[in-house]
Scaffold this active site. Sequence first.
Site, PDB file in Angstrom:
ATOM      1  N   ASP A  98      -7.870  16.408  -3.654  1.00 62.16           N
ATOM      2  CA  ASP A  98      -7.748  15.829  -4.999  1.00 62.16           C
ATOM      3  C   ASP A  98      -8.391  14.455  -5.144  1.00 62.16           C
ATOM      4  O   ASP A  98      -8.622  14.015  -6.272  1.00 62.16           O
ATOM      5  CB  ASP A  98      -6.273  15.721  -5.390  1.00 62.16           C
ATOM      6  CG  ASP A  98      -5.588  17.072  -5.490  1.00 62.16           C
ATOM      7  OD1 ASP A  98      -6.304  18.086  -5.600  1.00 62.16           O
ATOM      8  OD2 ASP A  98      -4.350  17.111  -5.453  1.00 62.16           O
ATOM      9  N   GLU A 121      16.275 -16.043 -14.684  1.00 60.28           N
ATOM     10  CA  GLU A 121      17.035 -17.221 -15.070  1.00 60.28           C
ATOM     11  C   GLU A 121      16.109 -18.373 -15.472  1.00 60.28           C
ATOM     12  O   GLU A 121      16.400 -19.116 -16.409  1.00 60.28           O
ATOM     13  CB  GLU A 121      17.935 -17.677 -13.913  1.00 60.28           C
ATOM     14  CG  GLU A 121      18.934 -16.620 -13.460  1.00 60.28           C
ATOM     15  CD  GLU A 121      18.429 -15.782 -12.301  1.00 60.28           C
ATOM     16  OE1 GLU A 121      19.209 -15.512 -11.385  1.00 60.28           O
ATOM     17  OE2 GLU A 121      17.229 -15.399 -12.326  1.00 60.28           O
ATOM     18  N   VAL A 172       3.803  18.164   3.459  1.00 57.69           N
ATOM     19  CA  VAL A 172       4.417  16.843   3.569  1.00 57.69           C
ATOM     20  C   VAL A 172       5.830  16.861   3.000  1.00 57.69           C
ATOM     21  O   VAL A 172       6.770  16.333   3.608  1.00 57.69           O
ATOM     22  CB  VAL A 172       3.551  15.783   2.851  1.00 57.69           C
ATOM     23  CG1 VAL A 172       4.280  14.446   2.781  1.00 57.69           C
ATOM     24  CG2 VAL A 172       2.215  15.613   3.574  1.00 57.69           C
ATOM     25  N   ALA A 230       5.060  17.907  -9.500  1.00 55.82           N
ATOM     26  CA  ALA A 230       4.957  18.488 -10.836  1.00 55.82           C
ATOM     27  C   ALA A 230       4.558  19.946 -10.687  1.00 55.82           C
ATOM     28  O   ALA A 230       3.639  20.264  -9.923  1.00 55.82           O
ATOM     29  CB  ALA A 230       3.918  17.735 -11.666  1.00 55.82           C
ATOM     30  N   CYS A 272      17.238 -20.058  -7.721  1.00 58.85           N
ATOM     31  CA  CYS A 272      17.658 -20.103  -9.128  1.00 58.85           C
ATOM     32  C   CYS A 272      18.952 -20.893  -9.283  1.00 58.85           C
ATOM     33  O   CYS A 272      19.211 -21.467 -10.346  1.00 58.85           O
ATOM     34  CB  CYS A 272      17.836 -18.690  -9.669  1.00 58.85           C
ATOM     35  SG  CYS A 272      16.263 -17.819  -9.903  1.00 58.85           S
ATOM     36  N   THR A 331      -4.041  16.213   0.670  1.00 61.20           N
ATOM     37  CA  THR A 331      -4.128  15.876  -0.743  1.00 61.20           C
ATOM     38  C   THR A 331      -5.328  14.978  -1.015  1.00 61.20           C
ATOM     39  O   THR A 331      -6.007  15.123  -2.038  1.00 61.20           O
ATOM     40  CB  THR A 331      -2.832  15.186  -1.206  1.00 61.20           C
ATOM     41  OG1 THR A 331      -1.735  16.105  -1.047  1.00 61.20           O
ATOM     42  CG2 THR A 331      -2.922  14.753  -2.654  1.00 61.20           C
ATOM     43  N   GLU A 368       4.209  11.959  -2.645  1.00 57.27           N
ATOM     44  CA  GLU A 368       3.420  12.775  -3.568  1.00 57.27           C
ATOM     45  C   GLU A 368       2.472  13.698  -2.820  1.00 57.27           C
ATOM     46  O   GLU A 368       1.402  14.029  -3.322  1.00 57.27           O
ATOM     47  CB  GLU A 368       2.630  11.873  -4.530  1.00 57.27           C
ATOM     48  CG  GLU A 368       3.481  11.105  -5.505  1.00 57.27           C
ATOM     49  CD  GLU A 368       2.671  10.549  -6.661  1.00 57.27           C
ATOM     50  OE1 GLU A 368       1.708  11.208  -7.100  1.00 57.27           O
ATOM     51  OE2 GLU A 368       3.001   9.450  -7.129  1.00 57.27           O
TER      52      GLU A 368
END
Length: 362
Positions: A196, A44, A293, A150, A76, A192, A288
């Site tokens: 990774d 706004e 997990v 994925a 606002c 992970t 992820e």
Amino acid sequence: MARAVQLARRGFPAPNPHVGAVLVRDGQLVGEGFHPYAGAPHAEVYAIRQAGEQARSATLYVTLEPCCHFGRTPPCTNAIIDVGIQRVVVGMQDPNPKVGGKGIQQLREAGIQVDLLDPQHPLVAQLETLNRAFLHRHRTGRPLITLKSAFSMDGKMACFTGDSKWITGERARRHAHRLRAEHGCVLTGVGTVLSDDPQLTARLRGVHNQPLRVVLDTHLRTPLCARVMDTHYAPTLIFCGEPEPPHANAYRERGVEVVSVPLSNGRVDLRAVVDHLSQRKVIGVLVEGGSQVHTAFLEARLADRVAFFYAPLLIGGQNAPTVFEGQGAPTVAGAFRVISATLHRLGNDWLVEGALDYPSAD
């Protein structure tokens, strides 16, 4: 209002909601804006600034009820009243108890006509989707938890060698970064991190506030040289088990927050983790992690949604990891179901999203 909804899609305001605003006077658009990130002026205010003197006697179309309390920015509603806007059309009421109808009431008490879209209006459904995490947080008191992964078309997250870069293409990976920013929190397991060494950041133009990175690490095995240990760019929170391991202060010296929680089956208790994140007012958690997990969240019935990216690959391999492990459902009738699923094409890949429907515990 359709233009306001379009504007609301811009920016990455988590933990605040997406909001778009349009000012119209004498049938002409005189100002518009959106909320770009938490801490910046609201939609706004940007619209009023752009309109200048033309804001007086104009009609404001705003996707969410204007705020009426002091946070990082002033209310606002005050700005709307001060510039002399005569009518406000609101897309939907804010479920935040600090607002929750009070903003609309304040405007009406100031003599401003306020109209609220019918809840059945198609644009309201779009706003429900756009602000899914924010709305879930304020309606339930807990963050929206989405399992993201994925994999290939045969359900493999990696090859039997562990290689997984890259299963999906650039467009899919870019959308995954958007999901990180939308949720405001990314969670993974120490496995992970060890395999990774991910950054877990939202590397997109326009992201001002990086998501909170959460690592489940019962025994604090995260290497001090891991990329999530660099907190200059994004914050990191590690959950370990009770009692707290003696070397926890080495992590705190790097700027990493360490929180010890009770154990469940020898691992950090996920319910304690979610409770802690709820208290921190996290609106969404994008999980992820690896299969352990994901399985833990599913079996604990804590996950709300899935976001699965499918690549046109067939990896195969009996020992190649899949997204879920554990015992699994004993019957098809007892399987976890994904409802209200949607399908989106991202380059050569496909994204399937939907809500989780848990089978009866009987």
